[in-house]
Design a protein around this motif. Structure first.
Motif, PDB file in Angstrom:
ATOM      1  N   ARG A   1       0.044  19.078  -8.487  1.00  0.00           N
ATOM      2  CA  ARG A   1      -1.266  19.527  -8.814  1.00  0.00           C
ATOM      3  C   ARG A   1      -2.103  18.559  -9.349  1.00  0.00           C
ATOM      4  O   ARG A   1      -3.482  18.325  -9.565  1.00  0.00           O
ATOM      5  CB  ARG A   1      -1.375  20.677  -9.757  1.00  0.00           C
ATOM      6  CG  ARG A   1      -0.633  22.061  -9.039  1.00  0.00           C
ATOM      7  CD  ARG A   1      -0.703  22.947 -10.001  1.00  0.00           C
ATOM      8  NE  ARG A   1       0.029  22.894 -11.300  1.00  0.00           N
ATOM      9  CZ  ARG A   1       0.024  23.602 -12.303  1.00  0.00           C
ATOM     10  NH1 ARG A   1      -0.880  24.667 -12.359  1.00  0.00           N
ATOM     11  NH2 ARG A   1       0.423  23.220 -13.350  1.00  0.00           N
ATOM     12  N   VAL A   2      -1.377  17.554 -10.212  1.00  0.00           N
ATOM     13  CA  VAL A   2      -2.115  16.548 -11.111  1.00  0.00           C
ATOM     14  C   VAL A   2      -2.156  15.183 -10.535  1.00  0.00           C
ATOM     15  O   VAL A   2      -3.331  14.167 -10.520  1.00  0.00           O
ATOM     16  CB  VAL A   2      -1.364  16.444 -12.314  1.00  0.00           C
ATOM     17  CG1 VAL A   2      -1.978  15.221 -13.317  1.00  0.00           C
ATOM     18  CG2 VAL A   2      -1.629  17.791 -13.145  1.00  0.00           C
ATOM     19  N   ASP A   3      -1.168  14.842  -9.706  1.00  0.00           N
ATOM     20  CA  ASP A   3      -1.007  13.499  -9.039  1.00  0.00           C
ATOM     21  C   ASP A   3      -0.045  13.336  -7.738  1.00  0.00           C
ATOM     22  O   ASP A   3       0.982  14.102  -7.995  1.00  0.00           O
ATOM     23  CB  ASP A   3      -0.665  12.419  -9.971  1.00  0.00           C
ATOM     24  CG  ASP A   3      -0.327  11.303  -9.641  1.00  0.00           C
ATOM     25  OD1 ASP A   3      -1.303  10.341  -8.950  1.00  0.00           O
ATOM     26  OD2 ASP A   3       0.881  10.668  -9.813  1.00  0.00           O
ATOM     27  N   VAL A   4      -0.414  12.574  -6.744  1.00  0.00           N
ATOM     28  CA  VAL A   4       0.467  12.250  -5.663  1.00  0.00           C
ATOM     29  C   VAL A   4       0.386  10.753  -5.703  1.00  0.00           C
ATOM     30  O   VAL A   4      -0.402  10.198  -5.639  1.00  0.00           O
ATOM     31  CB  VAL A   4       0.200  12.815  -4.492  1.00  0.00           C
ATOM     32  CG1 VAL A   4       1.053  12.285  -3.312  1.00  0.00           C
ATOM     33  CG2 VAL A   4       0.118  14.431  -4.475  1.00  0.00           C
ATOM     34  N   PRO A   5       1.856  10.088  -5.700  1.00  0.00           N
ATOM     35  CA  PRO A   5       1.826   8.652  -5.713  1.00  0.00           C
ATOM     36  C   PRO A   5       1.077   8.350  -4.367  1.00  0.00           C
ATOM     37  O   PRO A   5       1.008   8.837  -3.110  1.00  0.00           O
ATOM     38  CB  PRO A   5       3.257   8.225  -5.741  1.00  0.00           C
ATOM     39  CG  PRO A   5       3.810   9.499  -6.355  1.00  0.00           C
ATOM     40  CD  PRO A   5       3.103  10.726  -5.851  1.00  0.00           C
ATOM     41  N   THR A   6       0.398   7.161  -4.378  1.00  0.00           N
ATOM     42  CA  THR A   6      -0.669   6.845  -3.402  1.00  0.00           C
ATOM     43  C   THR A   6      -0.513   5.173  -3.171  1.00  0.00           C
ATOM     44  O   THR A   6      -0.498   4.595  -4.010  1.00  0.00           O
ATOM     45  CB  THR A   6      -2.130   7.156  -3.596  1.00  0.00           C
ATOM     46  OG1 THR A   6      -2.293   8.527  -3.809  1.00  0.00           O
ATOM     47  CG2 THR A   6      -3.050   7.019  -2.607  1.00  0.00           C
TER      48      THR A   6
ATOM     49  N   THR B   1       4.542  10.881  -1.160  1.00  0.00           N
ATOM     50  CA  THR B   1       3.600   9.680  -1.318  1.00  0.00           C
ATOM     51  C   THR B   1       2.443   9.849  -0.262  1.00  0.00           C
ATOM     52  O   THR B   1       2.659  10.052   0.956  1.00  0.00           O
ATOM     53  CB  THR B   1       4.360   8.468  -1.222  1.00  0.00           C
ATOM     54  OG1 THR B   1       5.456   8.091  -2.082  1.00  0.00           O
ATOM     55  CG2 THR B   1       3.333   7.097  -1.363  1.00  0.00           C
ATOM     56  N   PHE B   2       1.236   9.802  -0.671  1.00  0.00           N
ATOM     57  CA  PHE B   2       0.041   9.833   0.252  1.00  0.00           C
ATOM     58  C   PHE B   2       0.068   8.211   0.679  1.00  0.00           C
ATOM     59  O   PHE B   2       0.026   7.318  -0.176  1.00  0.00           O
ATOM     60  CB  PHE B   2      -1.105   9.688  -0.625  1.00  0.00           C
ATOM     61  CG  PHE B   2      -1.425  11.317  -0.795  1.00  0.00           C
ATOM     62  CD1 PHE B   2      -1.055  12.322   0.117  1.00  0.00           C
ATOM     63  CD2 PHE B   2      -2.127  11.685  -1.818  1.00  0.00           C
ATOM     64  CE1 PHE B   2      -1.219  13.598  -0.102  1.00  0.00           C
ATOM     65  CE2 PHE B   2      -2.463  13.068  -2.086  1.00  0.00           C
ATOM     66  CZ  PHE B   2      -2.073  13.913  -1.154  1.00  0.00           C
ATOM     67  N   VAL B   3      -0.122   8.037   1.852  1.00  0.00           N
ATOM     68  CA  VAL B   3      -0.123   6.842   2.660  1.00  0.00           C
ATOM     69  C   VAL B   3      -1.572   6.770   3.158  1.00  0.00           C
ATOM     70  O   VAL B   3      -1.765   7.464   4.164  1.00  0.00           O
ATOM     71  CB  VAL B   3       0.629   6.377   3.803  1.00  0.00           C
ATOM     72  CG1 VAL B   3       0.311   4.893   4.460  1.00  0.00           C
ATOM     73  CG2 VAL B   3       2.125   6.247   3.105  1.00  0.00           C
ATOM     74  N   ILE B   4      -2.579   5.952   2.525  1.00  0.00           N
ATOM     75  CA  ILE B   4      -4.123   6.146   3.317  1.00  0.00           C
ATOM     76  C   ILE B   4      -4.279   5.255   4.231  1.00  0.00           C
ATOM     77  O   ILE B   4      -3.880   4.220   4.274  1.00  0.00           O
ATOM     78  CB  ILE B   4      -5.086   5.663   2.108  1.00  0.00           C
ATOM     79  CG1 ILE B   4      -4.662   6.868   0.851  1.00  0.00           C
ATOM     80  CG2 ILE B   4      -6.407   5.828   2.269  1.00  0.00           C
ATOM     81  CD1 ILE B   4      -5.633   6.314  -0.266  1.00  0.00           C
ATOM     82  N   ASP B   5      -4.934   5.819   5.515  1.00  0.00           N
ATOM     83  CA  ASP B   5      -5.235   5.211   6.623  1.00  0.00           C
ATOM     84  C   ASP B   5      -4.069   4.338   7.225  1.00  0.00           C
ATOM     85  O   ASP B   5      -3.752   3.220   7.413  1.00  0.00           O
ATOM     86  CB  ASP B   5      -6.215   3.997   6.349  1.00  0.00           C
ATOM     87  CG  ASP B   5      -6.943   3.614   7.648  1.00  0.00           C
ATOM     88  OD1 ASP B   5      -6.692   4.010   8.686  1.00  0.00           O
ATOM     89  OD2 ASP B   5      -8.020   2.863   7.566  1.00  0.00           O
ATOM     90  N   ALA B   6      -3.124   5.224   7.442  1.00  0.00           N
ATOM     91  CA  ALA B   6      -1.506   4.657   7.683  1.00  0.00           C
ATOM     92  C   ALA B   6      -1.653   3.745   9.030  1.00  0.00           C
ATOM     93  O   ALA B   6      -1.004   2.720   8.981  1.00  0.00           O
ATOM     94  CB  ALA B   6      -0.763   5.857   8.044  1.00  0.00           C
ATOM     95  N   ASP B   7      -2.490   4.104  10.139  1.00  0.00           N
ATOM     96  CA  ASP B   7      -2.515   3.316  11.502  1.00  0.00           C
ATOM     97  C   ASP B   7      -2.903   1.900  10.892  1.00  0.00           C
ATOM     98  O   ASP B   7      -2.126   0.832  11.272  1.00  0.00           O
ATOM     99  CB  ASP B   7      -3.306   3.907  12.461  1.00  0.00           C
ATOM    100  CG  ASP B   7      -2.591   5.139  12.823  1.00  0.00           C
ATOM    101  OD1 ASP B   7      -1.424   5.336  12.671  1.00  0.00           O
ATOM    102  OD2 ASP B   7      -3.355   5.889  13.380  1.00  0.00           O
ATOM    103  N   ALA B   8      -3.941   1.734  10.221  1.00  0.00           N
ATOM    104  CA  ALA B   8      -4.514   0.685   9.817  1.00  0.00           C
ATOM    105  C   ALA B   8      -3.571  -0.391   9.008  1.00  0.00           C
ATOM    106  O   ALA B   8      -3.449  -1.382   9.002  1.00  0.00           O
ATOM    107  CB  ALA B   8      -5.877   0.545   9.246  1.00  0.00           C
ATOM    108  N   LEU B   9      -3.035   0.514   7.915  1.00  0.00           N
ATOM    109  CA  LEU B   9      -2.119  -0.031   6.972  1.00  0.00           C
ATOM    110  C   LEU B   9      -0.694  -0.792   7.667  1.00  0.00           C
ATOM    111  O   LEU B   9      -0.414  -1.971   7.318  1.00  0.00           O
ATOM    112  CB  LEU B   9      -1.802   0.892   6.075  1.00  0.00           C
ATOM    113  CG  LEU B   9      -0.945   0.404   4.853  1.00  0.00           C
ATOM    114  CD1 LEU B   9      -1.905   0.011   3.784  1.00  0.00           C
ATOM    115  CD2 LEU B   9      -0.114   1.614   4.234  1.00  0.00           C
TER     116      LEU B   9
END
Length: 273
Positions: free
Chosen positions: A221-226, A250-258
């Motif tokens: 609720r407070v944080d997800v590693p990103t 873990t959140f992976v932001i914009d995974a395709d581009a990453l």
């Protein structure tokens, strides 16, 4: 349309959450805290408010007046903001007093304070949802995500790094570890992920492995590693060769581009159970 409150720190995650909420037929009511950029919500149909990190009374009143019954707290609040004086309202002072903390500056980021704040939201009739409730598509499954696979020694370092990172997270120290040949080169503290990677890369040189993990009983609720493009850029800057994250945690932001960029830079990304 049912409303969803978003307590928004800095970064891209609150914007991604606003889009995801709208896609799921929820109307976002944004309450920005810390030193966040209001322009990032331009063009998105949201109700937007801005308050300081210690103005809980005004935040709750605003959410209740907007008929919000559920919120997600998401986005980065730099820990060093808590080392500087900031406005604390009467409700926040009462929460701190109930938690028996007299030094607001030093202890304000402690998990007991966070738990007390969440409990106050819940007692006010506002449920606090996990950050991943609307963003499950950002959570990777286990396995190697990139075309490049880590070499055997690097894979050992990745699993070792995740194990150590979990232990450090269990002690509320940090979530990021830099390792090489199963030697810990850097442990994240208040400086944040990027500076930890730079410090570890300076010590270990080319080929270090970066691991990021949450505590065993982490409160999502407070944080997800990103991790995102900035994380990858920092790995590239120090010539790191592997980024290890926890699968489904873990959140992976914009995974395709990453992943595409990681392939260009010959950096392996692996999601570890």
């Amino acid at each position: 349309m049912e409303k969803l409150g978003i307590i928004a720190g800095a970064g891209e995650l609150p914007v991604l959450l606003a889009h995801a909420a709208i896609a799921q037929h929820r109307q976002p009511v944004i309450v920005q805290i810390a030193e966040a950029d209001t322009e990032r919500f331009a063009g998105i149909p949201v109700e937007l408010h801005t308050f300081g990190v210690g103005q809980i009374q005004k935040i709750i009143r605003t959410l209740r007046n907007a008929d919000v019954h559920e919120i997600v707290i998401i986005g980065k609040v730099e820990k060093n903001i808590l080392l500087r004086p900031f406005h604390v309202d009467a409700t926040t002072l009462k929460i701190l007093a109930r938690a028996r903390f007299s030094n607001v500056v030093i202890d304000a980021y402690d998990r007991k304070i966070v738990a007390a704040i969440l409990a106050h939201f819940e007692a006010s009739g506002i449920a606090v949802l996990p950050q991943d409730r609307f963003l499950t598509h950002l959570l990777p499954q286990s396995g190697v995500l990139t075309a490049r696979k880590p070499m055997a020694r690097q894979a050992e370092d990745a699993h070792f790094g995740i194990t150590v990172a979990r232990q450090m997270a269990n002690m509320d120290i940090g979530q990021t570890i830099v390792v090489k040949n199963q030697m810990v080169l850097a442990v994240e503290a208040i400086e944040g992920t990027d500076e930890t990677i730079r410090r570890g890369g300076t010590l270990g040189g080319k080929g270090v492995v970066v691991a990021k993990a949450a505590a065993e009983h982490h409160d999502f609720r407070v944080d997800v590693p990103t991790v995102g493009m900035q994380t990858l850029q920092t790995l590239h800057d120090v010539k790191a060769r592997v980024l290890a994250v926890e699968a489904r945690r873990t959140f992976v932001i914009d995974a395709d581009a990453l992943i595409e960029q990681a392939n260009r830079w010959k950096i392996a990304i692996i999601a570890v159970e």
